[in-house]
Scaffold this motif. Structure first.
Motif, mmCIF file in Angstrom:
data_model
loop_
_atom_site.group_PDB
_atom_site.id
_atom_site.type_symbol
_atom_site.label_atom_id
_atom_site.label_comp_id
_atom_site.label_asym_id
_atom_site.label_seq_id
_atom_site.Cartn_x
_atom_site.Cartn_y
_atom_site.Cartn_z
ATOM 1 N N SER A 155 0.814 -1.207 0.000
ATOM 2 C CA SER A 155 0.000 0.000 0.000
ATOM 3 C C SER A 155 0.852 1.263 0.000
ATOM 4 C CB SER A 155 -0.945 0.004 1.206
ATOM 5 O OG SER A 155 -0.195 0.005 2.407
ATOM 6 N N SER A 156 2.118 1.144 0.437
ATOM 7 C CA SER A 156 3.027 2.291 0.472
ATOM 8 C C SER A 156 4.457 1.792 0.630
ATOM 9 C CB SER A 156 2.677 3.230 1.639
ATOM 10 O OG SER A 156 3.123 2.696 2.867
ATOM 11 N N THR B 287 6.000 6.634 -11.282
ATOM 12 C CA THR B 287 4.796 5.822 -11.145
ATOM 13 C C THR B 287 4.350 5.386 -12.534
ATOM 14 O OG1 THR B 287 3.318 7.735 -11.273
ATOM 15 C CG2 THR B 287 4.052 7.055 -9.067
ATOM 16 N N THR C 30 1.426 -1.688 -6.538
ATOM 17 C CA THR C 30 0.157 -1.401 -5.862
ATOM 18 C C THR C 30 -0.985 -2.241 -6.419
ATOM 19 O OG1 THR C 30 -0.393 0.419 -7.364
ATOM 20 C CG2 THR C 30 0.850 0.977 -5.347
ATOM 21 N N THR C 31 -0.757 -2.906 -7.558
ATOM 22 C CA THR C 31 -1.832 -3.712 -8.148
ATOM 23 C C THR C 31 -1.416 -5.160 -8.391
ATOM 24 O OG1 THR C 31 -1.249 -2.933 -10.366
ATOM 25 C CG2 THR C 31 -3.015 -1.758 -9.235
#
Length: 191
Positions: free
Chosen positions: A20-21, A70, A157-158
């Motif tokens: 998540s981070s 990103t 994140t995915t």
């Protein structure tokens, strides 16, 4: 999820799980920052990132800040983020479209006269730098660990499976981007 042999001469960081981070990314490598000032700079090849990946360099502690690439919808962008005291992202800069597969990222930290700040920049040639985002006020507590570290990271994140290659990581006592009178060159958005 790191390798020095998959691409000789480079550190490969592969995403192995969803995070998540940066705080729960598991392939984060760190180096203690130095006082009274220090700079951490990386040469980063992002050509094998996948959608949802985030990779870059951080001034790392629970109240972290970072500059990263990103990948969203097949498009790579540069962003600067900082967390509040709870470790949750409190600020994200306006994204800057990335124009190359290799980018240089820099984190400057300044401990002079208890300034305790970090700032971030990117470059396409390693010489001409563009500051991104705002200044991170570094806060110290024992919730994470003592002090601040430079952190090299890549997290998904995915979906895991993407990777980045770090050609080099350099630490110096020379800074120039943490000067509070230096205005950010890019706009900012708040989360």
């Amino acid at each position: 999820m790191w390798s020095l042999t998959e691409r000789p001469g480079h550190l490969r960081l592969t995403t192995g799980s969803v995070a998540s981070s940066i705080l729960d990314a598991r392939n984060t490598l760190t180096q203690r920052t130095l006082g009274p000032t220090s700079s951490g700079t990386i040469s980063l090849d992002v050509s094998h990132m996948q959608d949802g990946d985030v990779a870059g360099i951080s001034a790392y502690q629970r109240t972290y800040g970072y500059i990263a690439v990103t990948m969203e919808g097949g498009t790579r962008s540069l962003v600067m983020r900082r967390a509040g005291g709870d470790g949750v992202i409190a600020f994200t800069s306006a994204p800057v479209p990335l124009r190359a597969d290799v980018v240089y990222l820099r984190a400057d930290v300044d401990f002079r006269d208890a300034a305790d700040t970090a700032s971030f920049a990117y470059s396409y040639d390693g010489s001409n730098w563009t500051r991104l985002g705002d200044t991170v006020p570094m806060r110290y507590d024992l919730a994470h660990f003592t002090g601040y570290r430079f952190a090299l990271f890549n997290y998904a994140t995915t979906e895991p499976g993407g990777h980045v290659d770090v050609d080099w990581f350099r630490v110096s006592d020379t800074i120039g981007l943490a000067n509070p009178t230096h205005r950010p060159s890019e706009g900012a958005v708040h989360d």
